[in-house]
Enzyme design. Sequence first.
Site, PDB file in Angstrom:
ATOM      1  N   GLU A 322       0.737  -1.187   0.049  1.00 52.86           N
ATOM      2  CA  GLU A 322      -0.772   0.296   0.065  1.00 52.86           C
ATOM      3  C   GLU A 322       0.516   1.364   0.494  1.00 52.86           C
ATOM      4  OE1 GLU A 322      -3.039  -0.406  -0.640  1.00 52.86           O
ATOM      5  OE2 GLU A 322      -3.092  -2.759  -0.108  1.00 52.86           O
ATOM      6  N   TYR A 405      -1.474  -8.064 -10.758  1.00 51.98           N
ATOM      7  CA  TYR A 405      -0.067  -8.125  -9.834  1.00 51.98           C
ATOM      8  C   TYR A 405       0.638  -9.156  -9.944  1.00 51.98           C
ATOM      9  CZ  TYR A 405      -3.781  -6.574  -6.482  1.00 51.98           C
ATOM     10  OH  TYR A 405      -5.470  -5.707  -6.219  1.00 51.98           O
TER      11      TYR A 405
END
EC number: 3.4.11.2
Length: 625
Positions: A322, A405
């Site tokens: 994040e 991802y």
Amino acid sequence: MRILTALAAVSLTALAAPAFAQQAKPAPILTTPEAKDVGTHARPEIARVTHVSLDLTADFAAKTMSGKAVLDILAAKSAKEIVLDVDDLAIASITDARGRKLAFAIGPRDAELGSALTVQLDGARRVTIAYASKPGASALQWLAPALTAGKTRPYLFSQGQPINNRSWIPTQDGPGIRQTWDAKITVPADLVAVMSGERRDGAAGVPAANGKHSYRFFMDKPVPPYLIALAVGDLAFKATGPRSGVWTEPSQLDGAAYEVGDVEKMIHAAEALYGPYRWGRYDMLVLPPSFPFGGMENPTLTFLTPTIVTGDRSNTDVVAHELAHSWSGNLVTNATWSDSWLNEGFTTYFENRIMEAVYGPERAAMYADLDWDGLNKDIAEAGGQSAPTTRLHGDPGATAGQLDYFKGSTFLRTIERAVGRTRFDAYLRSYFDRHAFQPQTSAGFLADIRANLIKGDSVLEDQLQLDRWTYQPGLPENAVHVQSPTLARIDAQLAAVKAGGPVSAVDTKGWATQQWLRFLGGLPRQQAPARLKELDESLGLSRSTNAYVRSAWAELAIANRYDPALPSIRAFVTSVGRGLLIHPIYEGLIQQGDWGKPIAKRFFTEARPTYHPVTAAQIAKIVGE
């Protein structure tokens, strides 16, 4: 669509200036064909929102946010109207800066996109919308006190990505339409509001009418609308460094602060790699278990799942991920969700580099090796190397599993291996600088890397296979697979168990989450009941406090219709709302036909009130409701 040699951003030089003084220049939008966003009703090339100012009150009894949104608009001289995104909002009125009523129309509701709100501007460049959200707003979850750690006060949080914020904010809800914003949020006096922007008031807010307190926030950097985030609850704060800290419920604070205690090291590592952190503070909010994701990269306030709090910091890759989004995603954003790998693939690569800098090469290798496993699993489950959903650039939300991802980060790692880390790091740092606070497309990235890294080197161009990686399905043969010696040792123990050796001989002392996942994921899917019993009793799988272990064990047990594990699985899916961990459980149950389907429906009926609306809708599709 194929590679374009340049990106064209709307200059808007002939258009009116935005009213928000702190934003001297609005963020550009992209008008190339591949930047066309099918996820929004807006037509930003004609009229676009540049700033959103919210004044809202949270009503926990009614489960609504109500008040007004003031929108600053940048419009062509010929623009007669602006088109916004809304989803089931109750619009009371729309007026201009002088209080004159403006005509508006709400179009039919699309199940995915909500409705188009078309406002007749009549020359206005600032409009005020008085409105209220509905109790079922897809971005908002209202938690009863029983669903919180403290059990005494309610809780509210939002989840905007990808296009859910239109259910509580009337704006142009597309990632390529960046906007600044400010907000005043009024809540009950015994609760605290936090948002993904800089606080203008202290931690206690300021008194308001009727026993409430108001909190003010602002974001003076243009962000995609999905990054406007809110949480309200019984919250406390603990600093983890000079520019970082963690919010959560008071009883969870010390454990959460310990778990994320390395965050300042991560920030320094990230800056050393790819340039300054541009968002001021980096605070985190550890939410109740119903939060649907591992983390959400809301600027200045990352939202985190409590499932990462295991007491050993083995899941801090979520924090690193994040944080990395502060560059890839928040700073440079995919213009449409067809190119979400530009957010997630870049971030997964960057996350791994942060983990290597803070914890060493071997820990980073474990994560990369597991990602390789995940990538090949996604490709296999999608239907193999030729499956269309294994392309990086594709239909919004259509890529297989976590392919954005895993394939995206493997692509970047392959480029790094080909050109050398020093050269690639210099390129990425310059890339983030060149495109800071701007949207990006796959075509734009490929044009940029050709201009600034490949620079006409035909041998390197052929070696990298850029177009194949981006636009073709499957995994190119030049893909780099990082292998972990630590996981190789797990593989040796796994091989012994596969050969019939006793599970009691497996030494799990000191195992981190990644080692558990390698072992459990590597077990053959078909196991005898006696072997499953041995696994559970010897390794304590049903009793594990690690959510990742519980999820992996549930998948294995379900694949074998192992009834003794069902009480543990039921307890898990009714206490955890993170999609990554519960989706495979429901999917596995449904795949088990007559045995599993009624179990899945029964578990979902019980758990549904505890799930975020996004998660509930996803699980409803899985179980056929």
